[in-house]
Design a protein around this motif. Structure first.
Motif, PDB file in Angstrom:
ATOM      1  N   TYR A   1       0.859  -1.189   0.000  1.00 56.04           N
ATOM      2  CA  TYR A   1       0.000   0.000   0.000  1.00 56.04           C
ATOM      3  C   TYR A   1       0.888   1.229   0.000  1.00 56.04           C
ATOM      4  CZ  TYR A   1      -3.813  -3.113   1.450  1.00 56.04           C
ATOM      5  OH  TYR A   1      -4.747  -4.123   1.529  1.00 56.04           O
TER       6      TYR A   1
ATOM      7  N   VAL B   1       3.597   0.503   2.832  1.00 51.94           N
ATOM      8  CA  VAL B   1       3.409  -0.620   3.765  1.00 51.94           C
ATOM      9  C   VAL B   1       3.290  -1.899   2.942  1.00 51.94           C
ATOM     10  CG1 VAL B   1       1.853  -1.671   5.464  1.00 51.94           C
ATOM     11  CG2 VAL B   1       2.151   0.816   5.422  1.00 51.94           C
TER      12      VAL B   1
ATOM     13  N   ALA C   1       1.910  -5.134   2.982  1.00 55.55           N
ATOM     14  CA  ALA C   1       0.931  -5.869   3.793  1.00 55.55           C
ATOM     15  C   ALA C   1       1.089  -7.370   3.616  1.00 55.55           C
ATOM     16  CB  ALA C   1      -0.474  -5.443   3.406  1.00 55.55           C
TER      17      ALA C   1
ATOM     18  N   PRO D   1      -2.319 -12.321  14.011  1.00 62.10           N
ATOM     19  CA  PRO D   1      -2.726 -11.151  14.788  1.00 62.10           C
ATOM     20  C   PRO D   1      -3.219 -10.024  13.899  1.00 62.10           C
ATOM     21  CG  PRO D   1      -0.334 -11.325  14.714  1.00 62.10           C
ATOM     22  CD  PRO D   1      -0.866 -12.541  14.029  1.00 62.10           C
ATOM     23  N   SER D   2      -3.812  -9.017  14.528  1.00 68.56           N
ATOM     24  CA  SER D   2      -4.294  -7.844  13.807  1.00 68.56           C
ATOM     25  C   SER D   2      -3.139  -7.194  13.045  1.00 68.56           C
ATOM     26  CB  SER D   2      -4.878  -6.873  14.834  1.00 68.56           C
ATOM     27  OG  SER D   2      -5.353  -5.744  14.175  1.00 68.56           O
ATOM     28  N   GLY D   3      -3.386  -6.857  11.790  1.00 69.24           N
ATOM     29  CA  GLY D   3      -2.363  -6.194  10.984  1.00 69.24           C
ATOM     30  C   GLY D   3      -1.393  -7.145  10.304  1.00 69.24           C
ATOM     31  N   SER D   4      -1.612  -8.464  10.432  1.00 67.60           N
ATOM     32  CA  SER D   4      -0.650  -9.406   9.841  1.00 67.60           C
ATOM     33  C   SER D   4      -0.875  -9.612   8.348  1.00 67.60           C
ATOM     34  CB  SER D   4      -0.696 -10.754  10.579  1.00 67.60           C
ATOM     35  OG  SER D   4      -1.998 -11.296  10.537  1.00 67.60           O
ATOM     36  N   GLY D   5      -1.992  -9.092   7.799  1.00 68.44           N
ATOM     37  CA  GLY D   5      -2.189  -9.181   6.354  1.00 68.44           C
ATOM     38  C   GLY D   5      -3.299 -10.124   5.923  1.00 68.44           C
ATOM     39  N   LYS D   6      -4.093 -10.609   6.878  1.00 64.32           N
ATOM     40  CA  LYS D   6      -5.133 -11.605   6.552  1.00 64.32           C
ATOM     41  C   LYS D   6      -6.176 -11.037   5.587  1.00 64.32           C
ATOM     42  CE  LYS D   6      -6.406 -12.017  10.870  1.00 64.32           C
ATOM     43  NZ  LYS D   6      -5.563 -10.957  11.463  1.00 64.32           N
ATOM     44  N   SER D   7      -6.677  -9.830   5.904  1.00 62.20           N
ATOM     45  CA  SER D   7      -7.719  -9.254   5.037  1.00 62.20           C
ATOM     46  C   SER D   7      -7.153  -8.978   3.655  1.00 62.20           C
ATOM     47  CB  SER D   7      -8.243  -7.938   5.612  1.00 62.20           C
ATOM     48  OG  SER D   7      -8.821  -8.163   6.848  1.00 62.20           O
ATOM     49  N   THR D   8      -5.927  -8.521   3.612  1.00 61.73           N
ATOM     50  CA  THR D   8      -5.303  -8.229   2.311  1.00 61.73           C
ATOM     51  C   THR D   8      -5.242  -9.503   1.476  1.00 61.73           C
ATOM     52  OG1 THR D   8      -4.038  -6.442   3.307  1.00 61.73           O
ATOM     53  CG2 THR D   8      -3.235  -7.312   1.203  1.00 61.73           C
TER      54      THR D   8
ATOM     55  N   GLU E   1     -12.745 -12.653   9.151  1.00 54.97           N
ATOM     56  CA  GLU E   1     -13.080 -12.506  10.581  1.00 54.97           C
ATOM     57  C   GLU E   1     -14.598 -12.511  10.786  1.00 54.97           C
ATOM     58  OE1 GLU E   1     -11.103 -11.914  13.419  1.00 54.97           O
ATOM     59  OE2 GLU E   1      -9.162 -11.300  12.650  1.00 54.97           O
TER      60      GLU E   1
HETATM   61  N1  LIG Z   1      -5.776   0.640   2.419  1.00 56.97           N
HETATM   62  C1  LIG Z   1      -4.657   0.565   3.133  1.00 56.97           C
HETATM   63  N2  LIG Z   1      -3.720   1.544   3.069  1.00 56.97           N
HETATM   64  C2  LIG Z   1      -2.574   1.475   3.767  1.00 56.97           C
HETATM   65  N3  LIG Z   1      -2.247   0.442   4.575  1.00 56.97           N
HETATM   66  C3  LIG Z   1      -3.131  -0.559   4.685  1.00 56.97           C
HETATM   67  C4  LIG Z   1      -4.379  -0.555   3.979  1.00 56.97           C
HETATM   68  N4  LIG Z   1      -5.052  -1.682   4.282  1.00 56.97           N
HETATM   69  C5  LIG Z   1      -4.264  -2.364   5.150  1.00 56.97           C
HETATM   70  N5  LIG Z   1      -3.110  -1.694   5.385  1.00 56.97           N
HETATM   71  C6  LIG Z   1      -2.001  -2.134   6.237  1.00 56.97           C
HETATM   72  O1  LIG Z   1      -1.590  -3.410   5.788  1.00 56.97           O
HETATM   73  C7  LIG Z   1      -1.264  -4.257   6.892  1.00 56.97           C
HETATM   74  C8  LIG Z   1      -2.119  -5.514   6.829  1.00 56.97           C
HETATM   75  O2  LIG Z   1      -3.475  -5.131   7.034  1.00 56.97           O
HETATM   76  P1  LIG Z   1      -4.668  -6.197   6.974  1.00 56.97           P
HETATM   77  O3  LIG Z   1      -5.932  -5.446   7.165  1.00 56.97           O
HETATM   78  O4  LIG Z   1      -4.518  -7.025   5.774  1.00 56.97           O
HETATM   79  O5  LIG Z   1      -4.337  -7.082   8.271  1.00 56.97           O
HETATM   80  P2  LIG Z   1      -5.297  -8.064   9.090  1.00 56.97           P
HETATM   81  O6  LIG Z   1      -4.439  -9.188   9.575  1.00 56.97           O
HETATM   82  O7  LIG Z   1      -6.488  -8.406   8.290  1.00 56.97           O
HETATM   83  O8  LIG Z   1      -5.727  -7.140  10.313  1.00 56.97           O
HETATM   84  P3  LIG Z   1      -7.108  -7.164  11.166  1.00 56.97           P
HETATM   85  O9  LIG Z   1      -7.165  -8.523  11.842  1.00 56.97           O
HETATM   86  O10 LIG Z   1      -6.922  -6.034  12.146  1.00 56.97           O
HETATM   87  O11 LIG Z   1      -8.251  -6.945  10.217  1.00 56.97           O
HETATM   88  C9  LIG Z   1      -1.460  -3.417   8.137  1.00 56.97           C
HETATM   89  O12 LIG Z   1      -0.207  -2.868   8.494  1.00 56.97           O
HETATM   90  C10 LIG Z   1      -2.421  -2.342   7.688  1.00 56.97           C
HETATM   91  O13 LIG Z   1      -2.249  -1.160   8.442  1.00 56.97           O
END
Ligand SMILES: Nc1ncnc2c1ncn2[C@@H]1O[C@H](COP(=O)(O)OP(=O)(O)OP(=O)(O)O)[C@@H](O)[C@H]1O
Length: 250
Positions: free
Chosen positions: A29, A36, A38, A57-64, A179
């Motif tokens: 991103y 970042v 992701a 964990p939160s922020g590990s990239g799962k949603s991406t 999630e």
């Molecule tokens: N649109 C975006 N712009 C900039 N950074 C992003 C964006 N979306 C996600 N990130 C960053 O990418 C990294 C992975 O985010 P992601 O949402 O994929 O993690 P996650 O494991 O799904 O977190 P959560 O469990 O909190 O949903 C994080 O550091 C997040 O801050």
């Protein structure tokens, strides 16, 4: 042991042509010093009928990762393809992939039945058939009594089960759930997950669920662990996977 970021497709129950395959797929991103990363070059695949949990964990990239697999986002490097879903055309993919989101996703002015029928109508299913299929999906999840209610008359757990019904009414071949239990208490979350897994099994759909809760992860057959945008082998985190073939023991 495989290289970091690589998940052996065999462990993911790759018993046929993968529905989705990531090959060194990365997503960054932004640009420059504030960029970042992701997801770092992931290689993994989900085969037909597989039930995978991505734990991290939160922020590990799962949603991406889930958005890349759903075709809602594109990798900035590497490749994501859907060989078992008939190619890469976004509209075609949307018919085969159902996505369950974490938060409230029902449209407030529509009843539960209308919410479930709406995607079918958008797909071009005639109104009567869409209504019948929507009701059948609600019934199969034990939610038929909720059909006339509005979303704000539902508990969070009921709303999430309706969201599951809405996805499954379209009969997807791959269900991606981000999630889905994240905003629910543990008992309600387990109930929603079990409804999701049972309905997907009935349809023969593969499922990939993300969670930060290792207790939820135990409900799935295959677990992938995600740390700082990389997949690590289950063995490194939690001992051998009890179902290395990726399918539950009968
Ligand atoms: N649109 C975006 N712009 C900039 N950074 C992003 C964006 N979306 C996600 N990130 C960053 O990418 C990294 C992975 O985010 P992601 O949402 O994929 O993690 P996650 O494991 O799904 O977190 P959560 O469990 O909190 O949903 C994080 O550091 C997040 O801050």
């Amino acid at each position: 042991m495989a290289a970091p970021g690589t998940v052996n497709p065999r462990r993911a129950g790759d018993t046929g042509t993968p529905l989705v395959r990531c090959e060194s797929a990365a997503r960054t991103y932004g640009k420059g010093p504030g960029a970042v990363v992701a997801v770092h070059g992931l290689t993994c695949a989900v085969g037909p009928g597989t039930r995978v949990c991505v734990v991290g964990p939160s922020g590990s990239g799962k949603s991406t990762l889930l958005h890349l697999m759903a075709g809602l986002d594109r990798p900035t490097a590497g490749r994501v393809s859907h060989p078992g879903l008939g190619g890469e055309h976004a509209e075609g993919l949307a018919r085969h992939i159902g996505v369950v989101f974490q938060g409230p996703s029902l449209l407030p002015p529509l009843t539960v039945a209308e919410n479930v029928a709406l995607p079918l109508r958008i797909d071009g299913v005639p109104e009567d058939e869409a209504d019948t299929r929507a009701y059948a999906a609600l019934e199969s999840l034990g939610l038929q009594a909720l059909a006339p209610r509005l979303p704000d008359e539902l508990s969070a757990g009921q709303a999430q089960r309706v969201a599951v019904a809405r996805v499954l009414a379209r009969r997807p071949r791959l269900v991606l759930a981000d999630e889905p239990t994240g905003q629910l208490d543990h008992a309600t979350g387990r109930q929603v997950l079990s409804v999701l897994l049972a309905a997907a099994q009935e349809l023969g759909a593969a499922v990939l669920v993300t969670t930060h809760d290792p207790r939820m992860a135990r409900e799935l057959d295959v677990r992938w662990y995600m740390v700082d945008g990389r997949l690590v082998q289950p063995d490194a985190e939690a001992g051998p996977d009890p179902h290395p073939g990726g399918r539950a023991a009968p």
